[in-house]
Design a protein around this motif. Structure first.
Motif, PDB file in Angstrom:
ATOM      1  N   GLY A 101      43.113  34.157  42.206  1.00 33.45           N
ATOM      2  CA  GLY A 101      43.472  34.630  40.873  1.00 33.45           C
ATOM      3  C   GLY A 101      42.783  35.920  40.523  1.00 33.45           C
ATOM      4  N   ILE A 102      41.699  35.831  39.779  1.00 31.41           N
ATOM      5  CA  ILE A 102      41.000  37.010  39.276  1.00 31.41           C
ATOM      6  C   ILE A 102      40.559  37.927  40.406  1.00 31.41           C
ATOM      7  N   SER A 103      40.090  37.347  41.514  1.00 24.50           N
ATOM      8  CA  SER A 103      39.592  38.186  42.606  1.00 24.50           C
ATOM      9  C   SER A 103      40.696  39.052  43.197  1.00 24.50           C
ATOM     10  N   LEU A 104      41.909  38.507  43.339  1.00 26.79           N
ATOM     11  CA  LEU A 104      43.007  39.286  43.911  1.00 26.79           C
ATOM     12  C   LEU A 104      43.525  40.317  42.918  1.00 26.79           C
ATOM     13  N   LEU A 105      43.486  39.990  41.621  1.00 23.80           N
ATOM     14  CA  LEU A 105      43.854  40.980  40.611  1.00 23.80           C
ATOM     15  C   LEU A 105      42.918  42.181  40.682  1.00 23.80           C
ATOM     16  N   ALA A 106      41.614  41.920  40.811  1.00 22.49           N
ATOM     17  CA  ALA A 106      40.647  43.005  40.897  1.00 22.49           C
ATOM     18  C   ALA A 106      40.891  43.860  42.140  1.00 22.49           C
ATOM     19  N   THR A 107      41.128  43.201  43.273  1.00 20.69           N
ATOM     20  CA  THR A 107      41.417  43.937  44.504  1.00 20.69           C
ATOM     21  C   THR A 107      42.688  44.762  44.363  1.00 20.69           C
ATOM     22  N   SER A 108      43.679  44.224  43.671  1.00 21.67           N
ATOM     23  CA  SER A 108      44.948  44.942  43.486  1.00 21.67           C
ATOM     24  C   SER A 108      44.719  46.279  42.793  1.00 21.67           C
TER      25      SER A 108
END
Length: 370
Positions: A101-108
């Motif tokens: 969730g949040i971790s992949l949004l940040a990476t995006s």
């Protein structure tokens, strides 16, 4: 102009802007009344910049911004641009216990900024840096259909797209009683005629029995795809639905990361990744490759100003969605002529933010220091 070859520079600084924008009337099928953005700006040692972003239709971006500040942005300062492809996976490994969730949004957000910066340094539009497959892409109208509209208003909104040269429109179902929703779609079909393409989106609002009742009726109305009929966390329900008389199923705006699509390779032939949520440009390209391998098609969710580049550069990509989510924060929206759009020829992704409006709705900023 950069003094070093494209991809050879290092990231010198990383900045973050957290933006909250009230949307007023609910937009689209989700009923969202608030947009939150985390906008990342990367500056390299030559002074070139790239921007990327992630977003939420509602609350949640403060948590993503906190992770960006704590981990992602400090981690990329000093990173050579050519090392980002490895660093993408290192960030996933460092945050994998947080889930996707949040971790992949940040990476995006970081990934999009990196690709923007790479294209700026190369003095190329992003789609050309990625390898242009086409110069323009077809666009379907999606922003003039809400549950709050009367049937007459829904027909008028759909007709307005056709009058502007679009050949396809998307409608929403799932709030009204199923028979009423079918009648609304039928009214649009009658008004637009047999030649127009109609897509239908349920925004994960239906249970399986209701979706099974609606699907054959939508197929009889020649609907091009039935989008998110049931929650994406239930891939087995999609497989059951796909086995009946139904339009092709579409899924993806709530799927985060490449692996999430493997459960739908036999049930949903239309994939709808959202680059600022699913892992950025890098993961979008991997999803496109997986779709090509399985004979699926890719049509991204929302955000035409960014996604036009990915549709133009993709192999499995088809349609671009017109939806005015970011319009209030942009200095220029993507021009659409006769239902088609071309990526801007400016270096990078070419998105032009309205900095005064961004400043007016900024909640917090953050800047790394060399």
């Amino acid at each position: 102009m950069p003094s070093t070859p494209p991809g050879r520079g290092r990231i010198a600084r990383a900045g973050l802007r957290l933006v909250t924008l009230p949307l007023g009337a609910a937009r689209g099928g989700s009923g969202a009344t608030q947009l939150q953005l985390a906008i990342v700006t990367l500056t390299d040692t030559d002074g070139a910049t790239g921007t990327g972003y992630t977003y939420a239709l509602g609350p949640g971006m403060a948590a993503t911004a906190a992770l960006l500040e704590e981990h992602h942005l400090p981690a990329v300062v000093g990173l050579p641009l050519h090392d980002w492809d490895r660093a993408w996976y290192q960030m996933r490994e460092a945050t994998h216990r947080l889930g996707t969730g949040i971790s992949l949004l940040a990476t995006s957000a970081v990934d999009i900024a990196v690709w923007d910066l790479r294209a700026v340094r190369a003095q190329l539009p992003l789609y050309r840096l990625l390898g242009a497959q086409r110069e323009e892409v077809p666009v379907y109208g999606s922003g003039r259909a809400t549950h709050a509209m009367s049937t007459d208003e829904l027909v008028a909104g759909s007709l307005s797209y056709i009058e502007e040269g679009y050949s396809a429109v998307k409608l929403r179902v799932g709030v009204h009683p199923p028979a009423q929703d079918i009648a609304r779609v039928a009214a649009v079909r009658e008004a637009l005629g047999e030649q127009a393409t109609i897509m239908v989106d349920a925004n994960e609002r239906l249970d399986l029995p209701t979706a099974q009742w609606m699907a054959p009726r939508l197929a009889d109305l020649a609907v091009a795809w039935f989008e998110e009929p049931v929650p994406s966390r239930h891939p087995h329900a999609h497989r059951i639905l796909a086995g009946g008389h139904t339009p092709p199923l579409a899924v993806g705006e709530h799927l985060l990361g490449l692996s999430a699509y493997t459960a739908f390779t036999t049930s949903a032939p239309v994939w709808m990744p959202d680059a600022p949520l699913t892992g950025g440009v890098s993961e979008f390209r991997r999803i496109d490759a997986l779709a090509e391998a399985h004979g699926a098609s890719v049509t991204p969710h929302f955000l035409p100003e960014l996604h036009v580049h990915l549709v133009a550069a993709g192999r499995a990509t088809t349609w671009l969605e017109h939806f005015p989510l970011l319009d209030d924060l942009l200095a220029q929206t993507l021009p659409v002529k006769d239902g088609r759009a071309a990526p801007p020829e400016r270096p990078g992704h070419g998105m032009l933010w309205d900095h005064e409006r961004l400043a007016a709705h900024t909640v917090r900023t953050y800047q790394t220091h060399p």
